[in-house]
Design a protein around this motif. Sequence first.
Motif, PDB file in Angstrom:
ATOM      1  N   VAL A  75       0.846  -1.188   0.000  1.00 41.26           N
ATOM      2  CA  VAL A  75       0.000   0.000   0.000  1.00 41.26           C
ATOM      3  C   VAL A  75       0.888   1.247   0.000  1.00 41.26           C
ATOM      4  CG1 VAL A  75      -1.833   1.260   1.194  1.00 41.26           C
ATOM      5  CG2 VAL A  75      -1.846  -1.246   1.175  1.00 41.26           C
ATOM      6  N   LEU A  76       0.842   1.994  -1.082  1.00 43.30           N
ATOM      7  CA  LEU A  76       1.714   3.151  -1.250  1.00 43.30           C
ATOM      8  C   LEU A  76       1.563   4.168  -0.126  1.00 43.30           C
ATOM      9  CD1 LEU A  76       1.369   3.541  -5.090  1.00 43.30           C
ATOM     10  CD2 LEU A  76       3.502   3.143  -3.852  1.00 43.30           C
ATOM     11  N   PRO A 130       8.131   6.772  -0.643  1.00 46.06           N
ATOM     12  CA  PRO A 130       8.689   6.104  -1.831  1.00 46.06           C
ATOM     13  C   PRO A 130      10.169   5.725  -1.691  1.00 46.06           C
ATOM     14  CG  PRO A 130       7.411   8.018  -2.487  1.00 46.06           C
ATOM     15  CD  PRO A 130       7.478   8.033  -0.993  1.00 46.06           C
ATOM     16  N   LEU A 131      10.961   6.535  -1.011  1.00 45.92           N
ATOM     17  CA  LEU A 131      12.372   6.182  -0.840  1.00 45.92           C
ATOM     18  C   LEU A 131      12.539   4.957   0.050  1.00 45.92           C
ATOM     19  CD1 LEU A 131      14.133   9.652  -0.510  1.00 45.92           C
ATOM     20  CD2 LEU A 131      14.205   8.048  -2.441  1.00 45.92           C
ATOM     21  N   GLU A 132      11.649   4.805   1.017  1.00 48.50           N
ATOM     22  CA  GLU A 132      11.653   3.613   1.867  1.00 48.50           C
ATOM     23  C   GLU A 132      11.367   2.368   1.027  1.00 48.50           C
ATOM     24  OE1 GLU A 132       8.843   1.656   5.355  1.00 48.50           O
ATOM     25  OE2 GLU A 132       8.470   3.704   4.701  1.00 48.50           O
ATOM     26  N   ILE A 133      10.379   2.464   0.156  1.00 48.49           N
ATOM     27  CA  ILE A 133      10.051   1.337  -0.727  1.00 48.49           C
ATOM     28  C   ILE A 133      11.222   1.032  -1.647  1.00 48.49           C
ATOM     29  CG2 ILE A 133       8.543   0.545  -2.594  1.00 48.49           C
ATOM     30  CD1 ILE A 133       6.304   2.286  -1.326  1.00 48.49           C
ATOM     31  N   ALA A 134      11.785   2.067  -2.252  1.00 42.00           N
ATOM     32  CA  ALA A 134      12.911   1.878  -3.178  1.00 42.00           C
ATOM     33  C   ALA A 134      14.091   1.213  -2.480  1.00 42.00           C
ATOM     34  CB  ALA A 134      13.327   3.219  -3.788  1.00 42.00           C
ATOM     35  N   LYS A 135      14.416   1.656  -1.293  1.00 41.82           N
ATOM     36  CA  LYS A 135      15.561   1.106  -0.554  1.00 41.82           C
ATOM     37  C   LYS A 135      15.303  -0.334  -0.128  1.00 41.82           C
ATOM     38  CE  LYS A 135      19.341   1.263   2.009  1.00 41.82           C
ATOM     39  NZ  LYS A 135      20.653   1.571   1.503  1.00 41.82           N
ATOM     40  N   ALA A 195      -0.690   8.469  -4.388  1.00 42.88           N
ATOM     41  CA  ALA A 195      -0.138   7.252  -4.987  1.00 42.88           C
ATOM     42  C   ALA A 195       0.470   7.551  -6.356  1.00 42.88           C
ATOM     43  CB  ALA A 195      -1.221   6.184  -5.104  1.00 42.88           C
ATOM     44  N   ASP A 196      -0.190   8.377  -7.147  1.00 41.45           N
ATOM     45  CA  ASP A 196       0.371   8.764  -8.445  1.00 41.45           C
ATOM     46  C   ASP A 196       1.727   9.429  -8.274  1.00 41.45           C
ATOM     47  OD1 ASP A 196      -1.862   7.769  -9.761  1.00 41.45           O
ATOM     48  OD2 ASP A 196      -2.808   9.744 -10.000  1.00 41.45           O
ATOM     49  N   ASP A 197       1.812  10.316  -7.290  1.00 43.91           N
ATOM     50  CA  ASP A 197       3.072  11.014  -7.035  1.00 43.91           C
ATOM     51  C   ASP A 197       4.126  10.047  -6.504  1.00 43.91           C
ATOM     52  OD1 ASP A 197       4.453  13.535  -7.138  1.00 43.91           O
ATOM     53  OD2 ASP A 197       4.348  13.612  -4.952  1.00 43.91           O
ATOM     54  N   ALA A 198       3.705   9.133  -5.640  1.00 40.83           N
ATOM     55  CA  ALA A 198       4.648   8.135  -5.112  1.00 40.83           C
ATOM     56  C   ALA A 198       5.188   7.255  -6.234  1.00 40.83           C
ATOM     57  CB  ALA A 198       3.970   7.285  -4.041  1.00 40.83           C
ATOM     58  N   LEU A 199       4.325   6.870  -7.185  1.00 41.00           N
ATOM     59  CA  LEU A 199       4.774   6.066  -8.332  1.00 41.00           C
ATOM     60  C   LEU A 199       5.810   6.816  -9.155  1.00 41.00           C
ATOM     61  CD1 LEU A 199       1.480   4.411  -9.583  1.00 41.00           C
ATOM     62  CD2 LEU A 199       3.501   3.245  -8.698  1.00 41.00           C
ATOM     63  N   ALA A 200       5.569   8.093  -9.397  1.00 39.88           N
ATOM     64  CA  ALA A 200       6.535   8.895 -10.153  1.00 39.88           C
ATOM     65  C   ALA A 200       7.860   8.994  -9.388  1.00 39.88           C
ATOM     66  CB  ALA A 200       5.962  10.281 -10.432  1.00 39.88           C
ATOM     67  N   ALA A 201       7.782   9.177  -8.073  1.00 40.53           N
ATOM     68  CA  ALA A 201       8.996   9.240  -7.261  1.00 40.53           C
ATOM     69  C   ALA A 201       9.723   7.900  -7.258  1.00 40.53           C
ATOM     70  CB  ALA A 201       8.645   9.655  -5.826  1.00 40.53           C
ATOM     71  N   LEU A 202       8.971   6.811  -7.207  1.00 43.59           N
ATOM     72  CA  LEU A 202       9.581   5.479  -7.269  1.00 43.59           C
ATOM     73  C   LEU A 202      10.281   5.248  -8.605  1.00 43.59           C
ATOM     74  CD1 LEU A 202       7.054   3.052  -5.578  1.00 43.59           C
ATOM     75  CD2 LEU A 202       9.484   3.251  -5.092  1.00 43.59           C
ATOM     76  N   ARG A 203       9.619   5.635  -9.678  1.00 39.80           N
ATOM     77  CA  ARG A 203      10.246   5.479 -11.002  1.00 39.80           C
ATOM     78  C   ARG A 203      11.560   6.239 -11.058  1.00 39.80           C
ATOM     79  NH1 ARG A 203       4.723   5.974 -13.034  1.00 39.80           N
ATOM     80  NH2 ARG A 203       4.086   3.915 -13.723  1.00 39.80           N
ATOM     81  N   SER A 236      13.444   7.066  -8.462  1.00 35.74           N
ATOM     82  CA  SER A 236      14.381   6.470  -7.505  1.00 35.74           C
ATOM     83  C   SER A 236      14.964   5.157  -7.988  1.00 35.74           C
ATOM     84  CB  SER A 236      13.678   6.217  -6.168  1.00 35.74           C
ATOM     85  OG  SER A 236      13.229   7.425  -5.619  1.00 35.74           O
ATOM     86  N   LEU A 237      14.185   4.376  -8.702  1.00 32.38           N
ATOM     87  CA  LEU A 237      14.631   3.056  -9.127  1.00 32.38           C
ATOM     88  C   LEU A 237      15.323   3.058 -10.489  1.00 32.38           C
ATOM     89  CD1 LEU A 237      11.528   1.020  -7.929  1.00 32.38           C
ATOM     90  CD2 LEU A 237      13.809   1.050  -6.892  1.00 32.38           C
ATOM     91  N   SER A 238      15.314   4.198 -11.169  1.00 27.81           N
ATOM     92  CA  SER A 238      15.866   4.213 -12.522  1.00 27.81           C
ATOM     93  C   SER A 238      17.196   4.955 -12.641  1.00 27.81           C
ATOM     94  CB  SER A 238      14.850   4.828 -13.496  1.00 27.81           C
ATOM     95  OG  SER A 238      14.605   6.184 -13.156  1.00 27.81           O
ATOM     96  N   ARG A 239      17.636   5.601 -11.569  1.00 26.04           N
ATOM     97  CA  ARG A 239      18.876   6.377 -11.626  1.00 26.04           C
ATOM     98  C   ARG A 239      19.704   6.165 -10.373  1.00 26.04           C
ATOM     99  NH1 ARG A 239      15.368  11.254 -11.915  1.00 26.04           N
ATOM    100  NH2 ARG A 239      14.056  10.716 -13.656  1.00 26.04           N
ATOM    101  N   SER A 240      21.020   6.251 -10.534  1.00 29.06           N
ATOM    102  CA  SER A 240      21.883   6.101  -9.352  1.00 29.06           C
ATOM    103  C   SER A 240      21.825   7.343  -8.462  1.00 29.06           C
ATOM    104  CB  SER A 240      23.326   5.813  -9.773  1.00 29.06           C
ATOM    105  OG  SER A 240      23.813   6.867 -10.585  1.00 29.06           O
TER     106      SER A 240
END
Length: 163
Positions: free
Chosen positions: A89-90, A95-100, A140-148, A150-154
């Motif tokens: 559940v977003l 989002p950084l917690e999810i990414a990590k 959730a839309d904003d969290a998805l964008a933040a996740l994308r 976070s997960l796509s760049r170093s």
Amino acid sequence: MHIGIAPPIVVQHPAVVAEWEAAAGIEELTRIAETADRLGYHHLTCSEHVAVPIDVAAERGATYWDPLATLGFLAARTSSIRLATQVLVLGYHHPLEIAKRYGTLDAVSGGRLVLGLGVGSLREEFALLGAHFDDRGPRADDALAALRASLSRSRPEYHGAFY
């Protein structure tokens, strides 16, 4: 087509829980996961509810194993089956917690994580966690964008409405 399994034990919904599940634990779950892995199932799932209120638990169930701990343990006991959150559940996480955390799980599992995400539906649980319910869709839309990002760049950078 991919066939997966929503294993018993990790979610005990009152309408469908089998009697044996109440006494079952990690050993039984491990046997199920190892067998599904050996038989070539595509994925196994684990759902998230952090804090189901007592008055709602009679309808939805009170037993929901934590997906990160559960899938992390099962990753070490299996070799090819994918590990899927159904759903994370977003609104309960930054989002950084999810990414990590889930990025680490994906790495230690050899890229087997399937990150299923959702907006959540249990207003009472959001209230218990101090999370926003009414605007959970835009959040959730904003969290998805933040996740994308976070997960796509170093070295991610993101500036959204909420994150």
